[in-house]
Design an enzyme around this catalytic site. Sequence first.
Site, PDB file in Angstrom:
ATOM      1  N   ASP A  45      61.642  80.995  11.441  1.00  0.00           N
ATOM      2  CA  ASP A  45      60.655  81.197  10.389  1.00  0.00           C
ATOM      3  C   ASP A  45      59.403  81.895  10.923  1.00  0.00           C
ATOM      4  O   ASP A  45      58.779  82.684  10.213  1.00  0.00           O
ATOM      5  CB  ASP A  45      60.273  79.855   9.773  1.00  0.00           C
ATOM      6  CG  ASP A  45      61.362  79.319   8.844  1.00  0.00           C
ATOM      7  OD1 ASP A  45      62.284  80.095   8.512  1.00  0.00           O
ATOM      8  OD2 ASP A  45      61.287  78.147   8.451  1.00  0.00           O
ATOM      9  N   GLY A  46      59.048  81.614  12.173  1.00  0.00           N
ATOM     10  CA  GLY A  46      57.888  82.272  12.760  1.00  0.00           C
ATOM     11  C   GLY A  46      58.072  83.779  12.866  1.00  0.00           C
ATOM     12  O   GLY A  46      57.135  84.561  12.667  1.00  0.00           O
ATOM     13  N   ASN A 122      53.074  80.812   4.031  1.00  0.00           N
ATOM     14  CA  ASN A 122      53.224  79.365   4.172  1.00  0.00           C
ATOM     15  C   ASN A 122      51.985  78.602   3.721  1.00  0.00           C
ATOM     16  O   ASN A 122      52.028  77.844   2.770  1.00  0.00           O
ATOM     17  CB  ASN A 122      53.555  79.001   5.622  1.00  0.00           C
ATOM     18  CG  ASN A 122      55.039  78.929   5.885  1.00  0.00           C
ATOM     19  OD1 ASN A 122      55.847  79.210   5.014  1.00  0.00           O
ATOM     20  ND2 ASN A 122      55.403  78.549   7.101  1.00  0.00           N
ATOM     21  N   GLU A 123      50.880  78.783   4.454  1.00  0.00           N
ATOM     22  CA  GLU A 123      49.695  78.008   4.140  1.00  0.00           C
ATOM     23  C   GLU A 123      48.448  78.590   4.786  1.00  0.00           C
ATOM     24  O   GLU A 123      48.515  79.450   5.664  1.00  0.00           O
ATOM     25  CB  GLU A 123      49.842  76.549   4.588  1.00  0.00           C
ATOM     26  CG  GLU A 123      49.737  76.303   6.083  1.00  0.00           C
ATOM     27  CD  GLU A 123      51.002  76.522   6.854  1.00  0.00           C
ATOM     28  OE1 GLU A 123      50.946  77.304   7.839  1.00  0.00           O
ATOM     29  OE2 GLU A 123      52.044  75.957   6.507  1.00  0.00           O
ATOM     30  N   ARG A 148      35.325  64.737   2.905  1.00  0.00           N
ATOM     31  CA  ARG A 148      34.936  64.506   4.297  1.00  0.00           C
ATOM     32  C   ARG A 148      36.185  64.100   5.066  1.00  0.00           C
ATOM     33  O   ARG A 148      36.919  63.221   4.630  1.00  0.00           O
ATOM     34  CB  ARG A 148      33.868  63.421   4.411  1.00  0.00           C
ATOM     35  CG  ARG A 148      32.512  63.805   3.842  1.00  0.00           C
ATOM     36  CD  ARG A 148      31.559  62.613   3.868  1.00  0.00           C
ATOM     37  NE  ARG A 148      30.216  62.975   3.475  1.00  0.00           N
ATOM     38  CZ  ARG A 148      29.796  63.061   2.216  1.00  0.00           C
ATOM     39  NH1 ARG A 148      30.646  62.810   1.223  1.00  0.00           N
ATOM     40  NH2 ARG A 148      28.548  63.397   1.937  1.00  0.00           N
ATOM     41  N   ASP A 150      39.068  65.679   8.437  1.00  0.00           N
ATOM     42  CA  ASP A 150      39.393  66.643   9.482  1.00  0.00           C
ATOM     43  C   ASP A 150      39.556  68.056   8.954  1.00  0.00           C
ATOM     44  O   ASP A 150      39.361  69.024   9.688  1.00  0.00           O
ATOM     45  CB  ASP A 150      40.683  66.230  10.202  1.00  0.00           C
ATOM     46  CG  ASP A 150      40.468  65.043  11.126  1.00  0.00           C
ATOM     47  OD1 ASP A 150      39.302  64.628  11.302  1.00  0.00           O
ATOM     48  OD2 ASP A 150      41.462  64.534  11.678  1.00  0.00           O
ATOM     49  N   ALA A 185      43.321  63.694   7.060  1.00  0.00           N
ATOM     50  CA  ALA A 185      42.558  62.523   7.514  1.00  0.00           C
ATOM     51  C   ALA A 185      41.219  62.395   6.800  1.00  0.00           C
ATOM     52  O   ALA A 185      40.147  62.448   7.410  1.00  0.00           O
ATOM     53  CB  ALA A 185      42.347  62.577   9.030  1.00  0.00           C
TER      54      ALA A 185
END
Length: 264
Positions: A45-46, A122-123, A148, A150, A185
């Site tokens: 995929d990369g 992808n993102e 708030r 990560d 997170a």
Amino acid sequence: MKFAVTSKGDSKSDNLVQLLKQYLLDFEMEYEEEEPDIVISVGGDGTLLYAFHRYSSRLDKTAFVGVHTGHLGFYADWTPDEIEKLVIAIAKTPYSVVEYPLLEVTVQYQDEEKETRYLALNESTVKSIDGTFVMDVEIRGEHFERFRGDGLCVSTPSGSTAYNKALGGALLHPSIKAIQLAEMASINNRVFRTVGSPLIIPEHHTCVLRPVNEPDFRISIDHLTLLHKKVKSIHYRVAEEKIRFARYRSFPFWKRVHDSFISE
């Protein structure tokens, strides 16, 4: 038909690339790296992500097909032992086109009229350089929350099986024209609160991130991460462009999910 081939760079992939080139040339197809009609990605995929960004300026003219030389990928339909079948299909069979939605990312800067626009297959992720990441989230022009934590991840349906899945996001079928916002997170207590769930945002809505304090961020577009300074806002929406895959046989999305995450 004009074709190009991209390789993962390992010996197995490079050898397959040479075979593909020779076979297709024997069928009197034309090798053309600058303006190909079809791009064959050999690797994982990369490798296909690299090919997508290389040819992102001609998505309406170029179709992609993947050959995986490692673990099964979501963008790779063919295995190395099927090379001859693939060559015959490309040379002799008209392909059907399958289109997947893309993510448009627009970064605007403080005291500057210019903006930077990207496309992601992808993102895209956003993280602080130092300290807690604090960002106001707007959806369709209305303030939604002050996040708030990560960082935040915005993914396409096809990218929902990648980093988004690791963050607890939902898996979306690529026929759904939407993007997904997932938290990294988040801080939730009596003082600070976020929705705490991934958000599915339809194509007619825009998600805007506005910095609260620190204006410098690490913003990733698929495999590429860049430092952006003095960021005023980051706009996410379903792009008008789409990636086109050349399909010579059926390989349903849910079968890809099963084969990648469930099948032994």
